[in-house]
Write a protein that holds these residues in place. Sequence first.
Motif, mmCIF file in Angstrom:
data_model
loop_
_atom_site.group_PDB
_atom_site.id
_atom_site.type_symbol
_atom_site.label_atom_id
_atom_site.label_comp_id
_atom_site.label_asym_id
_atom_site.label_seq_id
_atom_site.Cartn_x
_atom_site.Cartn_y
_atom_site.Cartn_z
ATOM 1 N N SER A 1 48.261 36.031 27.629
ATOM 2 C CA SER A 1 49.535 36.453 26.882
ATOM 3 C C SER A 1 50.838 35.509 27.029
ATOM 4 O O SER A 1 51.397 35.122 26.313
ATOM 5 N N GLU A 2 50.820 34.732 28.385
ATOM 6 C CA GLU A 2 51.795 33.786 28.445
ATOM 7 C C GLU A 2 51.457 32.427 27.801
ATOM 8 O O GLU A 2 52.442 32.031 27.225
ATOM 9 N N GLN A 3 50.229 32.219 27.430
ATOM 10 C CA GLN A 3 49.849 31.061 26.515
ATOM 11 C C GLN A 3 50.397 31.350 25.152
ATOM 12 O O GLN A 3 50.903 30.513 24.513
ATOM 13 N N ARG A 4 50.167 32.645 24.691
ATOM 14 C CA ARG A 4 50.564 32.857 23.370
ATOM 15 C C ARG A 4 52.021 32.909 23.371
ATOM 16 O O ARG A 4 52.506 32.260 22.234
ATOM 17 N N LYS A 5 52.762 33.298 24.263
ATOM 18 C CA LYS A 5 54.046 33.226 24.250
ATOM 19 C C LYS A 5 54.817 31.989 24.017
ATOM 20 O O LYS A 5 55.770 31.660 23.239
ATOM 21 N N GLN A 6 53.973 31.109 24.968
ATOM 22 C CA GLN A 6 54.516 29.510 24.905
ATOM 23 C C GLN A 6 54.135 28.988 23.645
ATOM 24 O O GLN A 6 55.138 28.241 23.144
ATOM 25 N N ARG A 7 52.937 29.321 23.121
ATOM 26 C CA ARG A 7 52.851 28.717 21.688
ATOM 27 C C ARG A 7 53.814 29.070 20.492
ATOM 28 O O ARG A 7 54.197 28.435 19.803
ATOM 29 N N ARG A 8 54.103 30.183 20.726
ATOM 30 C CA ARG A 8 54.906 31.178 19.700
ATOM 31 C C ARG A 8 56.405 30.383 19.869
ATOM 32 O O ARG A 8 57.171 29.985 18.652
ATOM 33 N N GLN A 9 56.695 30.006 20.965
ATOM 34 C CA GLN A 9 58.078 29.732 21.200
ATOM 35 C C GLN A 9 58.090 28.213 20.606
ATOM 36 O O GLN A 9 58.940 27.691 20.154
ATOM 37 N N ARG A 10 56.959 27.341 21.043
ATOM 38 C CA ARG A 10 56.829 26.000 20.556
ATOM 39 C C ARG A 10 56.759 26.144 19.188
ATOM 40 O O ARG A 10 57.467 25.110 18.402
ATOM 41 N N LEU A 11 56.194 26.868 18.492
ATOM 42 C CA LEU A 11 56.263 27.090 16.922
ATOM 43 C C LEU A 11 57.629 27.283 16.357
ATOM 44 O O LEU A 11 58.009 26.585 15.446
ATOM 45 N N LYS A 12 58.139 28.229 16.816
ATOM 46 C CA LYS A 12 59.570 28.344 16.675
ATOM 47 C C LYS A 12 60.508 27.031 16.629
ATOM 48 O O LYS A 12 61.279 26.690 15.603
ATOM 49 N N GLU A 13 60.498 26.280 17.761
ATOM 50 C CA GLU A 13 60.978 24.980 17.966
ATOM 51 C C GLU A 13 60.746 24.159 16.922
ATOM 52 O O GLU A 13 61.608 23.276 16.510
ATOM 53 N N ILE A 14 59.325 23.960 16.529
ATOM 54 C CA ILE A 14 59.128 22.985 15.778
ATOM 55 C C ILE A 14 59.243 23.464 14.055
ATOM 56 O O ILE A 14 59.827 22.396 13.431
ATOM 57 N N ASN A 15 59.727 24.715 13.974
ATOM 58 C CA ASN A 15 60.091 25.108 12.621
ATOM 59 C C ASN A 15 61.480 24.467 12.454
ATOM 60 O O ASN A 15 61.888 24.176 11.287
ATOM 61 N N ALA A 16 62.177 24.666 13.586
ATOM 62 C CA ALA A 16 63.647 24.238 13.512
ATOM 63 C C ALA A 16 63.698 22.801 13.242
ATOM 64 O O ALA A 16 64.689 22.371 12.603
ATOM 65 N N ASP A 17 62.728 22.052 13.960
ATOM 66 C CA ASP A 17 62.756 20.624 13.863
ATOM 67 C C ASP A 17 62.700 20.346 12.375
ATOM 68 O O ASP A 17 63.070 19.360 11.709
ATOM 69 N N ILE A 18 61.744 20.912 11.795
ATOM 70 C CA ILE A 18 61.176 20.553 10.407
ATOM 71 C C ILE A 18 62.335 20.815 9.358
ATOM 72 O O ILE A 18 62.638 20.175 8.489
ATOM 73 N N ASP A 19 63.075 22.094 9.805
ATOM 74 C CA ASP A 19 64.135 22.367 8.941
ATOM 75 C C ASP A 19 65.415 21.414 8.942
ATOM 76 O O ASP A 19 65.860 20.890 8.001
ATOM 77 N N ARG A 20 65.371 20.850 10.025
ATOM 78 C CA ARG A 20 66.497 19.952 10.470
ATOM 79 C C ARG A 20 65.998 18.450 9.732
ATOM 80 O O ARG A 20 66.840 17.929 9.140
ATOM 81 N N GLU A 21 64.831 18.393 9.865
ATOM 82 C CA GLU A 21 64.468 16.881 9.132
ATOM 83 C C GLU A 21 64.630 16.983 7.620
ATOM 84 O O GLU A 21 64.999 15.941 6.870
ATOM 85 N N ARG A 22 64.237 18.259 6.965
ATOM 86 C CA ARG A 22 64.348 18.325 5.564
ATOM 87 C C ARG A 22 65.633 18.413 5.051
ATOM 88 O O ARG A 22 66.086 17.836 3.982
ATOM 89 N N ARG A 23 66.676 18.656 6.136
ATOM 90 C CA ARG A 23 68.039 18.753 5.693
ATOM 91 C C ARG A 23 68.732 17.390 5.563
ATOM 92 O O ARG A 23 69.278 16.679 4.881
#
Length: 247
Positions: free
Chosen positions: A22-44
Motif C-alpha cells: 500500500s505504501e508503494q501504491r501511495k508513492q506511485r500515485r503521489q509521483r503520478l500527481k507530480e508528473i501531471n503537474a509537470d506536464i501541465d506546466r510544460e504545456r503552458r
Amino acid sequence: MVSAPEITAPRSSKKRASSPLSEQRKQRRQRLKEINADIDRERRKLTAMDSFDSPFWQMRARLSELLQHRVNLKKEISLADMTVPPAARVNTEEGKACVEDMRAHQLDFKICARQADRLRLDAKNPARSQRRTFMKLFTTSHRGLGINTQKTGDGKRPSKFQSKLRKCLIGASNSHHPNVHDKRLWCAITGEYMPAACLKAAHIFPWASGQLLMTEIFGEGAGLNSIYNAVLMLEEAETHFDRGNFV
C-alpha cells in the motif's frame, strides 16, 4: 432486575500499520500527481511560445519524456491491481494500450529532438537557413502549395496573444471614439468607427509563418506579435486580407 453493563474491548489508539504494497501504491500515485503537474506546466510554456525554433522543439522533447514517465507509472499502478500472473499482464488490453502509448511518445521524442538539432544547425549555416525559409514560404503561400499550417503541426494562434496584441494596438493607435460614451473603434480599412466586437487585430506578416521566417526576411528586431505588425480591421476585411485579395 438490572442488566449487567455491556463490556466492549478498548480501542487501540494506534493506527494499523500500512503494508509495504500500500505504501508503494501511495508513492506511485503521489509521483503520478507530480508528473501531471509537470506536464501541465510544460504545456503552458509551449503555449506561451510564438516561435517554432530549436528551444521550442527541445521543450516538446522534454514533454514527450514526461509523458513516457506517466505511461510507465500508470502501467505500474493499473497492472499491480490485476489478479493475473505478472507474465500475463502485458497481454491484457491495458498492458497492450500502455505499450502502444509508450511507442508513440518515444517516436514523438525522437522527432522533436531531431527537429531541435536540425534547427540549431540551420542557425549556424546561412545556406541551410535560406533554403528552409524558401520552403516555408513555398509550402504555406497561396501562390505555392497553400498548406494550412494550423492543420499540420504549428497549431492555432493562442487566444491570449491575440487579445494582448489587440489591446496594445487599440491604445497605441488611439482607436477609441472621441466621445467616451461611444464604444466604437476606428477601422483602418473602412475609415469609419465600427462596433468593437467586429474588429480584430490582423497580422500583416502572418502569425502562422512564424518568428524565424520573419526574422530571416526582415532581420533581427522584427517582432511577430508587435503592434507594428498588426492592423485593426473588420473581421470580414481580415478574411480577404489573409487571402491576399488586398494589401
